[in-house]
Design a protein around this motif. Sequence first.
Motif: not given
Length: 241
Positions: A77-104
Motif C-alpha cells: 500500500m502507498r504511504d497514507g493508506a486507510a485500512l478498515p480495521l474490521v477486516a484485519l483480524r488480530h492486527a499487529r503494527v510494527s515498523a518495517a523497511a522494504l529493500g529493492v534488490l539491485g542484484a539477484a
Amino acid sequence: MDPEARRVLADALIEAFETGNPIVPLQPELVPADAAAGEAVAEAVLDGLALVPCGLRCVLQPDRSMRFGPLLEPRLMRDGAALPLVALRHARVSAAALGVLGAALDPDASGPPVLAAVHAAIDIATTRFRDGAVGAGAEAADLGGIGHVVVGRRATLSGGPVAVSCAADPKRPRGLPLDLAAAFAAAAAAARSLGGLPEGALLVVAGLTPPAEPAPGDNWTARLSGLGRARVGFVAVAETA
C-alpha cells in the motif's frame, strides 16, 4: 503432515483469503508440526490463489530470530493508506523497511544484499485464524501472517545504526538504534536458503519495533532516521463509494 491434511488446510486458507471468513481452531491433525510443514501448505495456498510472490517478508521475533512468508504485490500500500480495521483480524503494527534488490540473491552466494533502494514502511500483520495462528507452522501456512505493508518514499541505506520508532499519532517516541544493514543481511541469508531472489525483487524486514494493536481511528507513523517515514490510518468501517 500427510497430503490430505495439507490439502484440507490449504483449501480452508484459500477460502479465508477469498471471503474474509475466519478459520475456527484447527483439529490437531491439521496443525503443521513446524515452519517447514507450514511452508508446504503456503505453497499450495499460493497456487490455489494464483498468486506469484514479488519478494520475501521477514519478521523479527522478540528473541531476534526471524519468521518468513511471501510478499504479495496486492498487499503493498502507498504511504497514507486507510485500512478498515474490521477486516484485519488480530492486527499487529510494527515498523518495517522494504529493500529493492539491485542484484539477484544467488542461493550459492553469501554476504549482504545489494539494495538499489530502501523505503521506510509499516507492517500490518494479521491472521486468517479466528483465534490467531497457534505456532510457527500455522503462521507459515497462513502466508506468514501477512496483512499489508505500507511503503514510504524511496531512500538509500547508509552505514551506521538507524533510529526506529512506530507509534499512534500524536505520540512521537525517541527512536531506538537498530543495525538495519545487519537485519537485511539476515533476511538475505534467509532468502538464499529458500532458493534466492531475482534482481528487482523486494525484501522486507518487519518487526523492527515491538508489535502493537491499533484501535479504530488511529493513525500510525513509523520513522526510520535517514530513510523517512510511513503512515497508515485505521478506519472503523470500510469506506464505500
